[in-house]
Design a protein around this motif. Structure first.
Motif, PDB file in Angstrom:
ATOM      1  N   CYS A  22      39.971  39.907  33.531  1.00 34.86           N
ATOM      2  CA  CYS A  22      39.872  39.814  31.518  1.00 34.86           C
ATOM      3  C   CYS A  22      38.708  39.846  31.664  1.00 34.86           C
ATOM      4  O   CYS A  22      37.564  38.811  31.930  1.00 34.86           O
ATOM      5  CB  CYS A  22      40.646  38.319  31.272  1.00 34.86           C
ATOM      6  N   ASN A  23      38.361  39.852  30.447  1.00 39.22           N
ATOM      7  CA  ASN A  23      37.273  39.610  30.263  1.00 39.22           C
ATOM      8  C   ASN A  23      37.219  40.411  28.221  1.00 39.22           C
ATOM      9  O   ASN A  23      37.382  41.684  27.935  1.00 39.22           O
ATOM     10  CB  ASN A  23      35.867  40.865  30.671  1.00 39.22           C
ATOM     11  N   ASP A 212      41.353  32.071  35.698  1.00 40.24           N
ATOM     12  CA  ASP A 212      41.964  31.073  34.701  1.00 40.24           C
ATOM     13  C   ASP A 212      43.731  31.855  34.995  1.00 40.24           C
ATOM     14  O   ASP A 212      44.048  32.504  34.906  1.00 40.24           O
ATOM     15  CB  ASP A 212      41.022  32.935  33.516  1.00 40.24           C
ATOM     16  N   CYS A 215      44.759  34.268  32.053  1.00 40.11           N
ATOM     17  CA  CYS A 215      44.560  35.613  32.429  1.00 40.11           C
ATOM     18  C   CYS A 215      45.538  36.382  33.109  1.00 40.11           C
ATOM     19  O   CYS A 215      45.776  36.065  34.716  1.00 40.11           O
ATOM     20  CB  CYS A 215      43.470  35.743  32.893  1.00 40.11           C
ATOM     21  N   CYS A 218      44.323  37.930  36.916  1.00 37.40           N
ATOM     22  CA  CYS A 218      44.384  36.925  37.430  1.00 37.40           C
ATOM     23  C   CYS A 218      45.408  36.549  38.323  1.00 37.40           C
ATOM     24  O   CYS A 218      45.721  36.377  39.201  1.00 37.40           O
ATOM     25  CB  CYS A 218      44.004  35.521  36.793  1.00 37.40           C
ATOM     26  N   HIS A 248      41.417  31.985  25.565  1.00 38.85           N
ATOM     27  CA  HIS A 248      42.576  31.933  26.219  1.00 38.85           C
ATOM     28  C   HIS A 248      42.828  30.194  26.035  1.00 38.85           C
ATOM     29  O   HIS A 248      42.258  29.185  26.805  1.00 38.85           O
ATOM     30  CB  HIS A 248      42.531  32.061  27.837  1.00 38.85           C
ATOM     31  N   THR A 328      37.603  37.063  34.584  1.00 39.12           N
ATOM     32  CA  THR A 328      38.472  36.852  35.640  1.00 39.12           C
ATOM     33  C   THR A 328      39.233  37.525  35.944  1.00 39.12           C
ATOM     34  O   THR A 328      39.933  39.026  35.041  1.00 39.12           O
ATOM     35  CB  THR A 328      38.392  35.062  35.421  1.00 39.12           C
TER      36      THR A 328
END
Length: 359
Positions: A22-23, A212, A215, A218, A248, A328
């Motif tokens: 997640c970015n 996170d 995410c 994750c 988020h 993450t």
């Protein structure tokens, strides 16, 4: 039941592995597709000037951006390797279908859809009842049942497809000999191993995970992390630290809630419930999840409502940023960064090298 082609399933598996974290910045996979490059200048080539004859050379520039450049080379290699494996699998499926005297679609249906346990009727009906108000008027259960089954079986189909493709590769002795890019020198960060932990104290390998709860990558990484801990039961200790990303919106409070659960000795049970319910992370839902794992509701609600864990979440977030976390999940294996929901082989590569170095 919808039956996807070999190439469609391979594309889905490839996309799942390429987009690994997640970015909010541009996906690494997108950057990695740019494979055509011109010859590089020599290290002493001047690439910028400023002031009174001051210069910046290409070598100085490369030194400054060496880490992202190394990551880009690794991403390009992974893209090529995954594309190569997909290419090989397509050929294996075609050969196997020909050997059995069936079409590729018939083979895939028998080996994938035919080996997935079907969801129970009550589960299908429950999903229909939950969604029927949003369906066109007059839509019956029987009309949408195949689509519901396909939706429920989505992840199971991918898991079975991956397993079948591995069976084909093993049966045909597939060897991938694509040359890997040179590995850059190991760069180690100082990362405090503070937070909820699993694995033996004093283990030679400590993995600090920044994660996170909102995410999806994750969540995807959980299975791999569990496999790592199972593969190295006496050598690896996992420490979880919070890194709620700013886009988020439910993640910060979910992070606090997990730490409230940790106060009652049930961090990992609550951790699993949060990742299994990523669309249900509002405060009332966080409290319901606490009841499901057997927490004392009064203590949990007081902890969550007071915001007493917010400072720990902020401290984790700042600690992550300080060592270069910008997405993450991010894992520091004895201080060596592994970014994204990577396959277990990537973890093993670093862990085995660390264990060898300690002998």
């Amino acid at each position: 039941m919808l039956m996807r082609s070999t190439s469609t399933i391979l594309a889905a598996l490839l996309a799942a592995s390429l987009f690994s974290g997640c970015n909010k910045e541009k996906s690494p996979a997108t950057a990695a597709t740019a494979t055509t490059t011109s010859a590089e200048p020599s290290a002493d080539t001047v690439v910028a000037t400023y002031g009174d004859g001051q210069k910046v050379t290409f070598g100085e520039l490369n030194e400054r951006v060496k880490e992202p450049l190394a990551n880009l080379e690794k991403q390009k290699y992974q893209l090529r390797k995954q594309g190569l494996e997909g290419f090989v699998v397509e050929k294996l499926v075609a050969a196997e279908a020909k050997k059995r005297g069936v079409s590729e679609e018939e083979l895939m249906k028998a080996e994938i859809d035919g080996k997935i346990p079907q969801p129970p009727e009550e589960e299908i009906k429950k999903l229909y009842d939950e969604a029927k108000e949003r369906l066109p008027p007059g839509t019956t259960f029987e009309q949408v049942k195949p689509q519901i089954v396909d939706f429920l079986n989505g992840s199971k189909r991918q898991e079975r497809a991956r397993a079948y493709f591995e069976e084909l590769k093993k049966a045909n002795n597939v060897q991938i000999t694509l040359p890997e890019p040179p590995k850059p020198p190991v760069e180690r960060k100082e990362v405090a191993a503070t937070g909820p932990a699993r694995g033996p104290e004093g283990a030679p390998i400590t993995i600090v995970e920044f994660s996170d709860f909102q995410c999806p990558y994750c969540s995807r990484a959980i299975k791999t992390v569990d496999e790592v801990l199972a593969a190295y039961p006496n050598q690896v200790r996992l420490v979880f630290r919070q890194f709620p990303l700013d886009f988020h919106k439910q993640a910060p409070k979910a992070a606090e809630a997990s730490l409230c659960a940790n106060d009652q000795g049930k961090f990992w049970e609550y951790h699993d419930v949060l990742f299994a319910n990523q669309q249900a992370l509002e405060v009332p839902q966080l409290k319901e999840h606490a009841k499901k794992v057997g927490l004392d509701s009064a203590k949990f609600d007081k902890c969550l409502d007071s915001g007493e864990k917010a400072s720990i979440v902020t401290a984790d977030l700042e600690a992550g940023k300080k060592v270069g976390v910008n997405g993450t999940p991010a894992f520091f294996i004895n201080g060596v960064l592994l970014s994204g929901a990577q396959p277990i082989e990537e973890f093993k590569s670093i862990i085995d090298a660390e264990l060898k170095a300690k002998k």
